[in-house]
Design an enzyme around this catalytic site. Structure first.
Site, PDB file in Angstrom:
ATOM      1  N   GLU A  63     -97.036  38.527  48.804  1.00 37.49           N
ATOM      2  CA  GLU A  63     -97.707  37.412  48.135  1.00 37.49           C
ATOM      3  C   GLU A  63     -98.690  36.686  49.052  1.00 37.49           C
ATOM      4  OE1 GLU A  63     -94.793  34.475  47.013  1.00 37.49           O
ATOM      5  OE2 GLU A  63     -96.048  33.641  45.438  1.00 37.49           O
ATOM      6  N   CYS A  74    -103.537  25.733  35.015  1.00 37.04           N
ATOM      7  CA  CYS A  74    -104.544  24.816  35.529  1.00 37.04           C
ATOM      8  C   CYS A  74    -103.865  23.465  35.760  1.00 37.04           C
ATOM      9  CB  CYS A  74    -105.672  24.641  34.528  1.00 37.04           C
ATOM     10  SG  CYS A  74    -106.347  26.207  33.962  1.00 37.04           S
ATOM     11  N   HIS A  76     -84.157  59.028  48.102  1.00 37.00           N
ATOM     12  CA  HIS A  76     -84.464  59.527  46.760  1.00 37.00           C
ATOM     13  C   HIS A  76     -85.954  59.434  46.447  1.00 37.00           C
ATOM     14  CE1 HIS A  76     -80.246  60.090  45.883  1.00 37.00           C
ATOM     15  NE2 HIS A  76     -80.010  58.850  46.302  1.00 37.00           N
ATOM     16  N   TRP A 125    -107.492  27.717  36.833  1.00 36.09           N
ATOM     17  CA  TRP A 125    -107.028  29.084  37.106  1.00 36.09           C
ATOM     18  C   TRP A 125    -107.510  29.883  35.908  1.00 36.09           C
ATOM     19  CZ3 TRP A 125    -103.884  32.866  34.944  1.00 36.09           C
ATOM     20  CH2 TRP A 125    -103.418  33.868  35.808  1.00 36.09           C
ATOM     21  N   GLU A 137     -86.667  39.409  47.662  1.00 35.32           N
ATOM     22  CA  GLU A 137     -87.338  38.126  47.838  1.00 35.32           C
ATOM     23  C   GLU A 137     -88.206  38.130  49.103  1.00 35.32           C
ATOM     24  OE1 GLU A 137     -88.191  35.702  46.303  1.00 35.32           O
ATOM     25  OE2 GLU A 137     -88.584  34.127  47.761  1.00 35.32           O
ATOM     26  N   ARG A 142    -101.754  24.429  41.292  1.00 33.11           N
ATOM     27  CA  ARG A 142    -101.642  24.979  39.945  1.00 33.11           C
ATOM     28  C   ARG A 142    -102.807  25.907  39.606  1.00 33.11           C
ATOM     29  NH1 ARG A 142     -98.061  22.663  36.657  1.00 33.11           N
ATOM     30  NH2 ARG A 142     -99.201  23.535  34.925  1.00 33.11           N
ATOM     31  N   ASN A 198    -105.410  22.982  29.625  1.00 28.62           N
ATOM     32  CA  ASN A 198    -104.618  24.011  30.309  1.00 28.62           C
ATOM     33  C   ASN A 198    -103.915  24.803  29.222  1.00 28.62           C
ATOM     34  OD1 ASN A 198    -102.872  25.523  31.894  1.00 28.62           O
ATOM     35  ND2 ASN A 198    -101.439  23.817  32.199  1.00 28.62           N
ATOM     36  N   GLY A 199    -103.991  26.137  29.288  1.00 27.55           N
ATOM     37  CA  GLY A 199    -103.343  26.969  28.279  1.00 27.55           C
ATOM     38  C   GLY A 199    -104.330  27.973  27.718  1.00 27.55           C
ATOM     39  N   LYS A 238     -92.249  37.609  49.130  1.00 28.46           N
ATOM     40  CA  LYS A 238     -92.890  36.584  49.954  1.00 28.46           C
ATOM     41  C   LYS A 238     -93.950  37.223  50.829  1.00 28.46           C
ATOM     42  CE  LYS A 238     -91.823  33.922  48.616  1.00 28.46           C
ATOM     43  NZ  LYS A 238     -91.161  33.245  47.567  1.00 28.46           N
ATOM     44  N   LYS A 244     -99.082  28.160  41.204  1.00 24.32           N
ATOM     45  CA  LYS A 244     -97.691  27.755  41.398  1.00 24.32           C
ATOM     46  C   LYS A 244     -96.881  27.837  40.105  1.00 24.32           C
ATOM     47  CE  LYS A 244     -94.276  25.943  43.706  1.00 24.32           C
ATOM     48  NZ  LYS A 244     -93.601  26.886  44.620  1.00 24.32           N
TER      49      LYS A 244
HETATM   50  C1  AGP Z   1     -92.731  32.876  44.313  1.00 23.07           C
HETATM   51  O1  AGP Z   1     -93.116  32.792  45.628  1.00 23.07           O
HETATM   52  C2  AGP Z   1     -93.773  32.909  43.325  1.00 23.07           C
HETATM   53  N1  AGP Z   1     -94.830  32.038  43.534  1.00 23.07           N
HETATM   54  C3  AGP Z   1     -93.380  33.203  41.896  1.00 23.07           C
HETATM   55  O2  AGP Z   1     -92.805  34.461  41.901  1.00 23.07           O
HETATM   56  C4  AGP Z   1     -92.429  32.222  41.163  1.00 23.07           C
HETATM   57  O3  AGP Z   1     -91.157  32.293  41.730  1.00 23.07           O
HETATM   58  C5  AGP Z   1     -92.382  32.596  39.665  1.00 23.07           C
HETATM   59  O4  AGP Z   1     -93.652  32.432  39.113  1.00 23.07           O
HETATM   60  C6  AGP Z   1     -91.361  31.818  38.887  1.00 23.07           C
HETATM   61  O5  AGP Z   1     -91.606  30.447  38.917  1.00 23.07           O
HETATM   62  P1  AGP Z   1     -90.534  29.408  38.409  1.00 23.07           P
HETATM   63  O6  AGP Z   1     -89.370  29.480  39.311  1.00 23.07           O
HETATM   64  O7  AGP Z   1     -91.240  28.094  38.443  1.00 23.07           O
HETATM   65  O8  AGP Z   1     -90.161  29.814  37.016  1.00 23.07           O
END
Ligand code: AGP
Length: 578
Positions: free
Chosen positions: A459, A2, A475, A74, A452, A27, A100-101, A456, A573
């Site tokens: 996501e 959050c 396989h 969140w 990666e 966040r 937050n937490g 992306k 994020k």
């Molecule tokens: C990437 O597009 C993501 N949003 C996510 O996988 C991110 O890379 C992951 O949560 C790790 O975050 P960090 O690099 O801040 O540790």
């Protein structure tokens, strides 16, 4: 996950909190709320929805007062609804709290408080904290009551609280395993989960340490350690400009950040890696831990170290504690752009005896306090939930660690060239936007890039996507390749091409729609669509040439599908829960 913001000073709190929440929305963005104190009275407005819609529907900025707290949520405990949105208040509606937490012992505390007559209005774990403070405030002054309540909490928290019963306008803060930074202004003080939300007001910050508590008033701040004694914490200054955390004319942060790569790659290459290199040379075994995109950068580091004959392995951070017991002779490298990812921090704590190195973008972040040495990405703030510029910055650091800077001078120009393929990529995006499945294939050091690109893609497009080393198709996965299923081949003219070409043909023979990123004419001919890589490139630079157009591809498919790529559903994020 959050976002928290707090303000005390001469300014209009509701405006400052609302602006800050817009910056923090990455966040968490399922609900939002603010509380302000005016003439000794507390006012709270909150609801589910994004900051923009809730703040205008509830006219946040018409609220008066010079002290307040705000929150973008969140959800962890309790569904997304108005009642569960923060700020939460006590029974008397005099105390407001944002959190937050995760308060792990909340049900025990809730039963205890219910038995003492407290009435709860939400299903959240957070609400117990404000009732606990209310309870202790019956017999103790505000700071003591706050500290006593915090002392009862198990789990993770970043908390900002204020009370209408307090004789002064003050904010009470606490943090453990969730980020909280104080912004030191002139005649005003702020706090927030992240620095960008405060950049408009100050460039001087104090990152609270684990277990710290603090009081903010417009005249200054005091920090206390978990035993209640006053402590001094280092101030840090950042040279980030406010514009770095704004869209700068682009429709989305993600597109801006993809384009920013041509500038920030040079900043990252300028980062000092000498200390890190010395550490890496000293140890026989290297464990690399990270999550998501950062894990893919970690895979690249492991791959390049292994190619040098080193004993290195990349681990998914959340699994690391289950599969390893690192010894003193193992160097543990944590990679995290935010420096706050709970899985990564937990994995680092799992290696108490090992020397540690961090690669992060965030000055003053939690990871920097857990390690012996830190390398900074220098990418500026990244706001889009999908990591883009911080990934290429991580790659740049990895490459500098392995190859030194000399071979990497051409990177900014290469990235610029790959960005120029945007219109072409956009046309390909149109052909992919209606697909249900997409597969990415590569070999060798290009495999982390395929992972990666696939992350992306899924996501932000919500299209199912997987990535494989090309040799693995036969396989099992080949059974999924039927007429028109896109197979995106990362096929540069390096030592992996010949074998990968075989895999491309296998997929094509089953009806796969081949999309290649390549500088090879033969591969181009075999492909239904192709994104060109400039010819004559030093093969070590191919990973950079591959990822940039694939970031753009994910972005454009997302936009074509009407998705906001900056705020993909269910994600946040900075992932500060395990
Ligand atoms: C990437 O597009 C993501 N949003 C996510 O996988 C991110 O890379 C992951 O949560 C790790 O975050 P960090 O690099 O801040 O540790």
């Amino acid at each position: 996950m959050c976002g928290i913001i707090g303000y005390v000073g001469p300014g209009k709190a509701s405006q400052i909190l609302t602006d800050g929440l817009k910056m923090l929305e990455y966040r968490g963005y399922d609900s939002v709320g603010i509380a302000v104190l005016k003439d000794g009275k507390l006012e709270v407005r909150k609801d589910k929805g994004m900051v923009e819609e809730v703040s205008s529907a509830l006219a946040f900025t018409t609220m008066g007062g010079n002290v307040g707290v705000g929150h973008s949520r969140w959800a962890t405990h309790g569904v997304v609804c108005k009642e569960n949105a923060h700020p939460h208040t006590d029974c008397t509606k005099n105390i407001a709290l944002v959190h937050n937490g995760v308060v792990e012992n909340f049900s025990k505390l809730k039963s205890e408080l219910s038995a003492a007559g407290h009435k709860f209005s939400s299903d959240t774990d957070s609400e117990v904290v404000v009732h606990l403070v209310e309870e202790y405030s019956k017999t103790q002054p505000p700071l003591k009551a706050f500290m006593r309540a915090i002392g009862r909490l198990e789990g993770s928290y970043a908390i900002a609280l204020m009370s209408a019963a307090d004789s002064e306008e003050r904010l009470f803060l606490a943090r453990r395993n969730s980020p909280l930074v104080i912004g030191v202004g002139k005649g005003e003080m702020l706090c927030a989960s992240d620095i960008p939300a405060m950049l408009k007001y100050t460039k001087t910050f104090v990152a609270l340490e684990e277990g710290d508590m603090a009081i903010l008033s417009r005249h200054g701040y005091k920090v206390y350690s978990s035993d209640g004694s006053e402590v001094s914490r280092k101030q840090i200054t950042v040279d980030w400009g406010v514009e770095m955390a704004q869209k700068g004319g682009y429709p989305h942060f993600m597109l801006k950040e993809i384009n920013d790569q041509k500038h920030f790659i040079s900043e990252s290459l300028a980062s000092d890696v000498t200390g890190a290199r010395k550490l890496m040379d000293k140890y026989d075994r290297i464990d690399i831990i990270a999550a998501g995109t950062s894990y893919h950068a970690g895979l690249m580091l492991a791959c390049l170290l292994q190619q040098q004959g080193r004993n290195a392995q990349a681990f998914i951070a959340s699994d690391y504690p289950f599969i390893t017991s690192p010894k003193e002779k193992t160097l543990v490298i944590g990679i995290s752009q935010s420096g706050e990812t709970a899985d990564v921090l937990q994995a680092l704590r799992h290696a108490p005896k090992s020397p540690k190195l961090a690669i992060t973008n965030t000055v003053g972040s939690s990871i920097t306090r857990l390690v012996d040495h830190t390398v900074f990405l220098n990418s500026g703030p990244e706001v889009g939930v999908a990591a883009t510029k911080t990934f290429t910055s991580q790659l740049a650091i990895v490459y500098k660690l392995i190859y030194g800077k000399e071979k990497l001078g051409g990177l900014p120009a290469l990235i610029e060239k790959m960005l120029a393929s945007e219109n072409h990529v956009k046309a390909i995006a149109q052909k992919l936007a209606s697909k249900e499945n997409v597969f990415f294939i590569a070999r060798g050091r290009n495999v982390p890039i395929a992972y990666e690109a696939s992350l992306k893609f899924k996501e932000i497009t919500y299209i199912h996507s997987e990535a494989y080393p090309g040799g693995e198709l036969k396989h099992g996965t080949l059974s999924l390749i039927t007429e028109g299923v896109p197979v995106i081949a990362l096929a540069p003219k390096d030592d992996t091409l010949q074998k990968l070409f075989g895999n491309i043909r296998e997929a094509k023979a089953r009806g796969g729609l081949i999309v290649s990123v390549t500088d090879d004419d033969e591969v181009r001919k075999e492909s239904a669509m192709s994104i060109p890589i400039p010819s004559g490139l030093d093969p070590i630079l191919y990973p950079f040439a591959l990822i940039v157009p694939l970031q753009l591809l994910a972005y454009h498919v997302s936009v074509l599908k009407g998705i906001n790529p900056d705020r993909p559903r269910n994600l946040a994020k900075s992932v500060t829960v395990e």
